[in-house]
Design a protein around this motif. Sequence first.
Motif, PDB file in Angstrom:
ATOM      1  N   ILE A 121     -21.591  18.501  51.947  1.00  0.00           N
ATOM      2  CA  ILE A 121     -22.900  18.581  51.289  1.00  0.00           C
ATOM      3  C   ILE A 121     -23.389  17.216  50.801  1.00  0.00           C
ATOM      4  CG2 ILE A 121     -22.748  21.013  50.627  1.00  0.00           C
ATOM      5  CD1 ILE A 121     -21.908  20.059  47.801  1.00  0.00           C
ATOM      6  N   ALA A 128     -27.183  13.071  59.411  1.00  0.00           N
ATOM      7  CA  ALA A 128     -28.641  12.987  59.516  1.00  0.00           C
ATOM      8  C   ALA A 128     -29.103  11.550  59.759  1.00  0.00           C
ATOM      9  CB  ALA A 128     -29.288  13.553  58.254  1.00  0.00           C
ATOM     10  N   ALA A 179     -26.834  23.888  51.100  1.00  0.00           N
ATOM     11  CA  ALA A 179     -27.723  22.789  51.487  1.00  0.00           C
ATOM     12  C   ALA A 179     -27.091  21.460  51.067  1.00  0.00           C
ATOM     13  CB  ALA A 179     -29.074  22.959  50.797  1.00  0.00           C
ATOM     14  N   SER A 205     -28.702  17.745  46.185  1.00  0.00           N
ATOM     15  CA  SER A 205     -30.086  17.328  45.957  1.00  0.00           C
ATOM     16  C   SER A 205     -30.269  15.817  45.842  1.00  0.00           C
ATOM     17  CB  SER A 205     -30.673  18.029  44.733  1.00  0.00           C
ATOM     18  OG  SER A 205     -29.960  17.669  43.572  1.00  0.00           O
ATOM     19  N   ARG A 210     -29.959  14.375  49.313  1.00  0.00           N
ATOM     20  CA  ARG A 210     -31.132  14.795  50.095  1.00  0.00           C
ATOM     21  C   ARG A 210     -32.355  13.963  49.723  1.00  0.00           C
ATOM     22  NH1 ARG A 210     -30.999  19.957  49.065  1.00  0.00           N
ATOM     23  NH2 ARG A 210     -32.504  19.873  47.375  1.00  0.00           N
ATOM     24  N   ARG A 247     -34.419  11.570  52.278  1.00  0.00           N
ATOM     25  CA  ARG A 247     -35.876  11.701  52.494  1.00  0.00           C
ATOM     26  C   ARG A 247     -36.584  10.358  52.334  1.00  0.00           C
ATOM     27  NH1 ARG A 247     -36.477  17.189  49.309  1.00  0.00           N
ATOM     28  NH2 ARG A 247     -36.231  18.625  51.042  1.00  0.00           N
ATOM     29  N   ALA A 301     -34.659  14.442  57.325  1.00  0.00           N
ATOM     30  CA  ALA A 301     -34.328  15.251  56.153  1.00  0.00           C
ATOM     31  C   ALA A 301     -34.681  16.724  56.358  1.00  0.00           C
ATOM     32  CB  ALA A 301     -35.023  14.688  54.920  1.00  0.00           C
ATOM     33  N   GLY A 302     -34.246  17.281  57.455  1.00  0.00           N
ATOM     34  CA  GLY A 302     -34.453  18.705  57.701  1.00  0.00           C
ATOM     35  C   GLY A 302     -33.469  19.528  56.902  1.00  0.00           C
ATOM     36  N   THR A 303     -33.288  20.746  57.327  1.00  0.00           N
ATOM     37  CA  THR A 303     -32.358  21.609  56.610  1.00  0.00           C
ATOM     38  C   THR A 303     -30.923  21.310  57.035  1.00  0.00           C
ATOM     39  OG1 THR A 303     -32.551  23.321  58.300  1.00  0.00           O
ATOM     40  CG2 THR A 303     -34.050  23.463  56.419  1.00  0.00           C
ATOM     41  N   HIS A 304     -30.021  21.530  56.124  1.00  0.00           N
ATOM     42  CA  HIS A 304     -28.593  21.346  56.384  1.00  0.00           C
ATOM     43  C   HIS A 304     -27.857  22.538  55.802  1.00  0.00           C
ATOM     44  CE1 HIS A 304     -24.628  19.523  56.678  1.00  0.00           C
ATOM     45  NE2 HIS A 304     -24.430  19.931  55.440  1.00  0.00           N
ATOM     46  N   ASN A 305     -26.962  23.097  56.581  1.00  0.00           N
ATOM     47  CA  ASN A 305     -26.093  24.169  56.114  1.00  0.00           C
ATOM     48  C   ASN A 305     -24.652  23.718  56.293  1.00  0.00           C
ATOM     49  OD1 ASN A 305     -28.109  26.240  55.517  1.00  0.00           O
ATOM     50  ND2 ASN A 305     -28.485  26.196  57.720  1.00  0.00           N
TER      51      ASN A 305
END
Length: 185
Positions: A7, A15, A43, A46, A49, A53, A60-64
Amino acid sequence: MVCTGNICRSAYAEAALRDLLQHSHVLDVVVFSAGTDAVVGAAMESEMRGILRERYPYAAGTHNAQQLHEGALDEADLVLVMTREHRRRVVRRWPEAATKTVMLTDFCVAVSQPPAKHETDLSVMIRTAQQSASAGSLDVPDPYRATAEVHRRVADALDHDMRAIARWLEKSREVQSTRDTGGRG
């Protein structure tokens, strides 16, 4: 890319490297991240992330978060880990991955050699990184639950390393193209 929870460090590195490779037109490399103790489905943290961004707005799309598993290791040509402990854990659980698992910082030192020593063969670079690894190899610190400043320092280090890998991959493609065309490419 492997870290603990998938994470922070490995998610950011994945990314960032994808973005750098896309801009370098190196499109045949699959970048994947996972954790040794992943917060599965979570995700990206924060703070990381937010930094991602700022620096890589299109990445900076979604991450799981995903747990590292044997199938991912089987498909990988290279497994970059953030710490010596991550390497120990991967190799202990999957001994067959030992020949392709290396610390990120050691691999980046190997690929950042002067052009006269530039090697394009991945297996040679992995061996070089593994041979140069020592107890003094640098871990990438875990910024989880740390200050914003720690997050930025970790992101700075990861950016440096991802740029080194992207440059090496781009140069490797150029060298291979020249070899394939007999020096005419």
